[in-house]
Design an enzyme around this catalytic site. Sequence first.
Site, PDB file in Angstrom:
ATOM      1  N   SER A 134     -65.390  83.324   3.551  1.00 53.17           N
ATOM      2  CA  SER A 134     -65.755  81.895   1.943  1.00 53.17           C
ATOM      3  C   SER A 134     -64.629  80.986   1.936  1.00 53.17           C
ATOM      4  O   SER A 134     -63.312  81.824   1.996  1.00 53.17           O
ATOM      5  CB  SER A 134     -66.335  82.254   1.211  1.00 53.17           C
ATOM      6  OG  SER A 134     -66.438  81.700  -0.314  1.00 53.17           O
ATOM      7  N   TYR A 147     -66.124  89.749  -4.859  1.00 49.63           N
ATOM      8  CA  TYR A 147     -66.743  88.819  -3.988  1.00 49.63           C
ATOM      9  C   TYR A 147     -64.815  88.147  -2.789  1.00 49.63           C
ATOM     10  O   TYR A 147     -65.276  88.374  -1.525  1.00 49.63           O
ATOM     11  CB  TYR A 147     -67.655  87.775  -4.403  1.00 49.63           C
ATOM     12  CG  TYR A 147     -67.935  87.114  -3.028  1.00 49.63           C
ATOM     13  CD1 TYR A 147     -68.672  87.709  -2.013  1.00 49.63           C
ATOM     14  CD2 TYR A 147     -67.945  85.440  -3.812  1.00 49.63           C
ATOM     15  CE1 TYR A 147     -69.496  86.565  -1.130  1.00 49.63           C
ATOM     16  CE2 TYR A 147     -68.292  84.974  -2.129  1.00 49.63           C
ATOM     17  CZ  TYR A 147     -68.755  85.645  -1.274  1.00 49.63           C
ATOM     18  OH  TYR A 147     -69.395  84.883   0.518  1.00 49.63           O
TER      19      TYR A 147
END
Length: 230
Positions: A134, A147
């Site tokens: 990501s 995250y």
Amino acid sequence: MELSGKVTIITGVSKGIGRATAEALLAKGALVAGWGRTAPENLTHENFQFFECDVRDEVSVQEAFVNTQRELGKEVHVLVNNAGIGNFGPIDGFSSEDWHAMFDTNVHGLFYCTRAVLPQMKQQKLGHIINVASLAGTAGTANLAGYCATKYAVRGFSDALFKEVRPQGVRVTCVMPGSVETNFNGATPGQEPDPHKIQPEDIADTIVHALEAPQSTMISELQMRPTLPK
């Protein structure tokens, strides 16, 4: 790599990027082994087989790999490490359970799956591992610290791994999308595509692009952003 007839494992295949990638690879003639806790709905194709697998569980991964080789043959050409979860919130209000769940899926699961396929890929001197990270693995964001930590780990793992295995003919690509329109973090995609988000099919096409690059070329990292930001 010519994808027709190649055995491809995709984790987190039930929806979103995983499902879109399965459909894109099936369209290229690949033999797709979909790994996940739940099977994708209405995905019926003669070259698709679902194998129940919880990537957080080392034994479950080993069993899925054995079953995949039994059903589709010994050779494994592609692994798409796509399974991932995101739990957001401030660190001082974050539960240890949510923290561990992310690392167990996003980092440890990716390691278990990669370790399972590598010996066969090295023996073949042909293989390609796609790690879906990501843009959260490139810059920190408030309330996404946990995250981001997992995706920084995926990016670092990918960078080290490609240097380790490319002498054996195995390629590694880290794909880093920005905002994607999926069910991620409990979101529900709208009926009309959001012009400010990347569609799962776009990421699937990018993964296919990396896989189909000439064998003499390795795309080690890909960053993807919506063309029209909010």
